[in-house]
Design a protein around this motif. Structure first.
Motif, PDB file in Angstrom:
ATOM      1  N   CYS A  48       0.811  -1.212   0.000  1.00 41.79           N
ATOM      2  CA  CYS A  48       0.000   0.000   0.000  1.00 41.79           C
ATOM      3  C   CYS A  48       0.847   1.266   0.000  1.00 41.79           C
ATOM      4  N   LYS A  49       2.106   1.155   0.365  1.00 42.93           N
ATOM      5  CA  LYS A  49       2.956   2.335   0.477  1.00 42.93           C
ATOM      6  C   LYS A  49       3.555   2.751  -0.861  1.00 42.93           C
ATOM      7  N   SER A  50       3.424   1.943  -1.887  1.00 45.81           N
ATOM      8  CA  SER A  50       4.026   2.245  -3.182  1.00 45.81           C
ATOM      9  C   SER A  50       2.953   2.707  -4.159  1.00 45.81           C
ATOM     10  N   ALA A  51       3.311   3.685  -4.981  1.00 46.70           N
ATOM     11  CA  ALA A  51       2.381   4.218  -5.974  1.00 46.70           C
ATOM     12  C   ALA A  51       3.183   4.659  -7.194  1.00 46.70           C
ATOM     13  N   PRO A  52       2.553   4.712  -8.362  1.00 49.56           N
ATOM     14  CA  PRO A  52       3.264   5.219  -9.541  1.00 49.56           C
ATOM     15  C   PRO A  52       3.732   6.659  -9.311  1.00 49.56           C
ATOM     16  N   VAL A  53       4.921   6.968  -9.790  1.00 50.66           N
ATOM     17  CA  VAL A  53       5.452   8.324  -9.665  1.00 50.66           C
ATOM     18  C   VAL A  53       4.551   9.283 -10.438  1.00 50.66           C
ATOM     19  N   GLN A  54       4.151  10.348  -9.769  1.00 54.72           N
ATOM     20  CA  GLN A  54       3.319  11.360 -10.409  1.00 54.72           C
ATOM     21  C   GLN A  54       4.150  12.605 -10.669  1.00 54.72           C
ATOM     22  N   ASN A  55       4.293  12.928 -11.931  1.00 54.58           N
ATOM     23  CA  ASN A  55       4.968  14.155 -12.324  1.00 54.58           C
ATOM     24  C   ASN A  55       3.924  15.206 -12.654  1.00 54.58           C
ATOM     25  N   VAL A  56       4.304  16.459 -12.563  1.00 53.68           N
ATOM     26  CA  VAL A  56       3.453  17.565 -12.988  1.00 53.68           C
ATOM     27  C   VAL A  56       3.992  18.002 -14.345  1.00 53.68           C
ATOM     28  N   VAL A  57       3.175  17.903 -15.381  1.00 59.39           N
ATOM     29  CA  VAL A  57       3.632  18.187 -16.739  1.00 59.39           C
ATOM     30  C   VAL A  57       2.762  19.274 -17.365  1.00 59.39           C
ATOM     31  N   ASP A  58       3.421  20.296 -17.869  1.00 62.77           N
ATOM     32  CA  ASP A  58       2.760  21.408 -18.556  1.00 62.77           C
ATOM     33  C   ASP A  58       1.645  22.052 -17.736  1.00 62.77           C
ATOM     34  N   ALA A  59       1.912  22.282 -16.460  1.00 60.84           N
ATOM     35  CA  ALA A  59       0.947  23.000 -15.623  1.00 60.84           C
ATOM     36  C   ALA A  59       0.910  24.452 -16.090  1.00 60.84           C
ATOM     37  N   PRO A  60      -0.245  24.955 -16.448  1.00 61.71           N
ATOM     38  CA  PRO A  60      -0.322  26.319 -16.994  1.00 61.71           C
ATOM     39  C   PRO A  60      -0.100  27.381 -15.926  1.00 61.71           C
ATOM     40  N   VAL A  61       0.574  28.455 -16.313  1.00 64.34           N
ATOM     41  CA  VAL A  61       0.758  29.584 -15.408  1.00 64.34           C
ATOM     42  C   VAL A  61       0.108  30.846 -15.950  1.00 64.34           C
ATOM     43  N   THR A  62      -0.309  30.835 -17.184  1.00 65.28           N
ATOM     44  CA  THR A  62      -0.947  31.988 -17.795  1.00 65.28           C
ATOM     45  C   THR A  62      -2.444  31.744 -17.875  1.00 65.28           C
ATOM     46  N   THR A  63      -3.220  32.698 -17.378  1.00 66.13           N
ATOM     47  CA  THR A  63      -4.672  32.603 -17.473  1.00 66.13           C
ATOM     48  C   THR A  63      -5.167  33.676 -18.430  1.00 66.13           C
ATOM     49  N   ALA A  64      -6.435  33.665 -18.711  1.00 66.18           N
ATOM     50  CA  ALA A  64      -7.008  34.659 -19.621  1.00 66.18           C
ATOM     51  C   ALA A  64      -6.876  36.066 -19.055  1.00 66.18           C
ATOM     52  N   THR A  65      -6.847  36.186 -17.735  1.00 65.83           N
ATOM     53  CA  THR A  65      -6.804  37.517 -17.127  1.00 65.83           C
ATOM     54  C   THR A  65      -5.416  37.911 -16.629  1.00 65.83           C
ATOM     55  N   GLN A  66      -4.506  36.977 -16.519  1.00 65.95           N
ATOM     56  CA  GLN A  66      -3.191  37.276 -15.957  1.00 65.95           C
ATOM     57  C   GLN A  66      -2.087  36.612 -16.768  1.00 65.95           C
ATOM     58  N   LYS A  67      -1.095  37.386 -17.123  1.00 63.02           N
ATOM     59  CA  LYS A  67       0.095  36.851 -17.785  1.00 63.02           C
ATOM     60  C   LYS A  67       1.294  37.171 -16.921  1.00 63.02           C
ATOM     61  N   TYR A  68       2.191  36.203 -16.808  1.00 64.58           N
ATOM     62  CA  TYR A  68       3.354  36.348 -15.948  1.00 64.58           C
ATOM     63  C   TYR A  68       4.628  36.382 -16.767  1.00 64.58           C
ATOM     64  N   ALA A  69       5.627  37.105 -16.264  1.00 63.41           N
ATOM     65  CA  ALA A  69       6.972  37.046 -16.834  1.00 63.41           C
ATOM     66  C   ALA A  69       7.650  35.793 -16.283  1.00 63.41           C
TER      67      ALA A  69
END
Length: 131
Positions: free
Chosen positions: A22-43
């Motif tokens: 129960c202690k083992s699980a597939p490795v979960q990566n975060v891939v292409d998490a968006p940082v730009t929204t329709a109302t906010q753009k970041y440098a």
């Protein structure tokens, strides 16, 4: 046939296998998490600062390698988790790099690792939304 001691020993072995599994699980990566929204753009530097602040608040050691890439390391007791974080002004990725004492077998890892990654991802999102 089987004595009580044999049945108890078998029960202990089965329980140990069940708990360990129960202690083992597939490795979960975060891939292409968006940082730009329709109302906010970041440098890109805004994204960098959000990632650095999120990691620092959770106890991760953040190290810039080059623009758009850092390595984050979390050390808890005898456990170590290390991830590559690639980012730009549109998205970011948190990808497994290395670990110690987390039972990584090439595809699966101790389930606590995925919780740490999820917490880091949530903290990055919170820092970005606070900009």
């Amino acid at each position: 046939m089987f004595g009580k001691k044999s049945l108890v020993a078998a029960s202990i072995i089965l329980a140990t296998v069940a708990i360990t599994g129960c202690k083992s699980a597939p490795v979960q990566n975060v891939v292409d998490a968006p940082v730009t929204t329709a109302t906010q753009k970041y440098a890109q530097d805004d994204v960098r600062k959000a990632i650095l602040n999120a990691g620092a608040k959770l106890g991760w050691q953040m190290k810039d390698v080059e623009p758009g890439y850092m390595i984050a390391t979390l050390t808890l007791r005898t456990h170590l988790a290390q991830v590559d974080i690639h980012y730009n002004k549109q998205n970011y990725n948190i990808v497994y790099k290395n670990s110690t004492n987390l039972d990584y077998d090439g595809t699966s890892i101790h389930s606590n690792y995925n919780g740490w990654i999820q917490n880091l991802d949530n903290a990055i999102r919170a820092n970005l939304s606070a900009l």
